[in-house]
Design an enzyme around this catalytic site. Structure first.
Site, PDB file in Angstrom:
ATOM      1  N   HIS A 179       0.954  -1.184  -0.201  1.00 18.41           N
ATOM      2  CA  HIS A 179       0.208  -0.101  -0.125  1.00 18.41           C
ATOM      3  C   HIS A 179       0.780   1.230   0.167  1.00 18.41           C
ATOM      4  CE1 HIS A 179      -2.624   2.940   1.790  1.00 18.41           C
ATOM      5  NE2 HIS A 179      -3.641   2.405   1.142  1.00 18.41           N
ATOM      6  N   PRO A 180       0.520   2.140  -0.401  1.00 18.99           N
ATOM      7  CA  PRO A 180       1.439   3.271  -0.666  1.00 18.99           C
ATOM      8  C   PRO A 180       1.803   4.044   0.718  1.00 18.99           C
ATOM      9  CG  PRO A 180      -0.610   3.680  -2.008  1.00 18.99           C
ATOM     10  CD  PRO A 180      -0.806   2.570  -1.466  1.00 18.99           C
ATOM     11  N   ARG A 181       1.249   3.793   1.852  1.00 19.45           N
ATOM     12  CA  ARG A 181       1.638   4.273   3.229  1.00 19.45           C
ATOM     13  C   ARG A 181       2.788   3.398   3.626  1.00 19.45           C
ATOM     14  NH1 ARG A 181       3.510   5.581   6.713  1.00 19.45           N
ATOM     15  NH2 ARG A 181       2.749   6.553   8.666  1.00 19.45           N
ATOM     16  N   LYS A 182       2.921   2.536   2.821  1.00 17.39           N
ATOM     17  CA  LYS A 182       4.118   1.338   3.299  1.00 17.39           C
ATOM     18  C   LYS A 182       5.411   1.623   2.694  1.00 17.39           C
ATOM     19  CE  LYS A 182       0.965  -0.047   5.650  1.00 17.39           C
ATOM     20  NZ  LYS A 182       0.259  -1.173   6.043  1.00 17.39           N
ATOM     21  N   ILE A 183       6.550   0.894   2.621  1.00 17.73           N
ATOM     22  CA  ILE A 183       7.857   1.408   2.402  1.00 17.73           C
ATOM     23  C   ILE A 183       8.011   1.155   0.912  1.00 17.73           C
ATOM     24  CG2 ILE A 183       9.026  -1.064   2.707  1.00 17.73           C
ATOM     25  CD1 ILE A 183      10.490   2.096   4.561  1.00 17.73           C
TER      26      ILE A 183
END
Ligand code: PLP
Length: 380
Positions: A179-183
């Site tokens: 997900h874009p919130r991850k690395i």
């Protein structure tokens, strides 16, 4: 003043070119790119098998199914996590039982787990929260003799290390998020990694309706062979479009982690000199990718978290309240989810905040954030 976001994915021309190549190939669903991404990801994480999925949530769902968790089983999970960690056992008919976390790392430990075990405990979901590696060996020392499967929720942890190896390498089975919130990101996406060949094979089948031959394998034959569905499966597939982006992102992972660790060190140095604030750090057994850089507003602090959030917002700095506590959500507030004390969880949820940290963040942007922290502490 330009706004500083808490997180920004790092993507550019290479991802655009990779996407264009997939579009031009005429095959955009799960196929050769997904297989290539699985191989590259397994190599990067020191895993034997990797099975790409549509998200980490579906990866956790598959991990529980292949580990044989189902109706009547208990699965110990931290309440201190994104809601998907508790939802996954619920999907397979098991009961999520909440355990507390260590107040320093925000992760489950053998001690916090032990008090939450029941005779029905079949599995534990061990989260590397915000990228901080959990102490897997001590958890396995507790769980292995009891036949309890340890599933690592490494959603946040690509690029973190544990005792000199990539996080997840020592788990029976691990789940990852893109997900874009991850690395690293594929828009949406996930992965299951495991050392167990039979589990990998079953996960691969289940993600594609438990079909005996994958759609891409059938396509390779002009006269597609008839397929069979041995059990009830799912559509948890990743697309070749996503995997092509993932391959570019994965190649950048070492560079991303290096930059994040350097920015984290900048925060840690400054925060060490601010009374009342404590920053997340590497535990003694590993290194963190700093997917989420959190600070705790300590009990003795002259200001509280909400005041600090307001000060940051006034300076156009977007921070976030810390990790949620699932046991307080309406979905889990009622019902029986064990009786462990969740004191550290509540303390961290109520008193931590996540500061901006992303690859493209400039040193001067970081100085702007640090200046707000300093002046908030001075004014209080
Ligand atoms: C983000 C996250 C998930 C869910 O990941 P998705 O890919 O969005 O499904 C699960 N567990 C943890 C700990 C997470 O941070």
């Amino acid at each position: 003043m330009t706004r500083i976001n808490v997180m920004q994915p790092w993507m550019g021309q290479e991802e655009i070119a990779a996407l264009a190549a997939v579009v031009e190939s005429g095959w955009v669903a799960q196929g050769a790119r997904v297989a290539e991404f699985e191989t590259a990801f397994a190599a990067m994480q020191g895993a034997e098998h990797a099975v790409a999925t549509s998200s980490c949530t579906t990866a956790l769902h598959l991990a529980l199914l292949v580990a044989g968790v189902g109706d009547g089983d208990d699965v110990v999970v931290p309440s201190f996590s994104f809601i998907a960690t508790a939802n996954a056992p619920t999907y397979v008919g098991a009961r999520p039982v909440f355990a507390d976390v260590d107040p320093t790392t925000g992760n489950l430990t053998a001690a916090t787990l032990e008090v939450a075990l029941t005779p029905a405990t079949r599995a534990v979901v061990l989260v590397d929260q915000g990228g901080v590696p959990a102490d897997l060996e001590s958890v396995r020392a507790l769980c292995d003799p009891r036949g309890i499967v340890v599933i690592e929720d490494a959603a946040c942890a690509a690029g973190s290390t544990y005792r000199g190896s990539p996080v997840g390498a020592g788990a029976d089975i691990a789940a990852w998020s893109f997900h874009p919130r991850k690395i690293l990101t594929t828009g949406e996406g996930g992965m299951v990694t495991t050392a167990d060949a039979a589990w990998a094979t079953r996960a691969r089948r289940l993600r594609e309706h438990a079909m005996s031959a994958s759609a891409s394998a059938r396509h390779a034959n002009v006269l597609a062979p008839p397929e069979e569905y041995a059990e009830v499966g799912f559509n948890f597939r990743m697309t070749d479009l996503q995997a092509a982006v993932g391959l570019v992102q994965l190649a950048r992972l070492p560079e991303v982690v290096e930059r994040r660790r350097s920015l984290a060190a900048g925060y840690q140095k400054a925060i060490a000199e601010i009374d009342g604030l404590r920053a997340v750090t590497d535990p003694s057994w590993g290194t963190c990718n700093y997917q989420s850089f959190w600070v705790e507003v300590e009990e003795a602090s002259p200001f509280d978290r909400e005041e600090l959030m307001v000060r940051l917002a006034e300076a156009e700095v977007s921070a976030r309240r810390g990790i949620m506590a699932a046991h307080r959500q309406p979905a889990y507030r009622t019902g029986d989810h064990g009786a462990a004390s969740l004191r550290a969880t509540e303390r961290l949820t109520d008193n931590t905040l996540i500061l901006p940290l992303f690859h493209q963040m400039s040193d001067s942007e970081q100085t702007r954030v640090i200046d707000v922290l300093r002046s908030a502490a001075a004014k209080a």
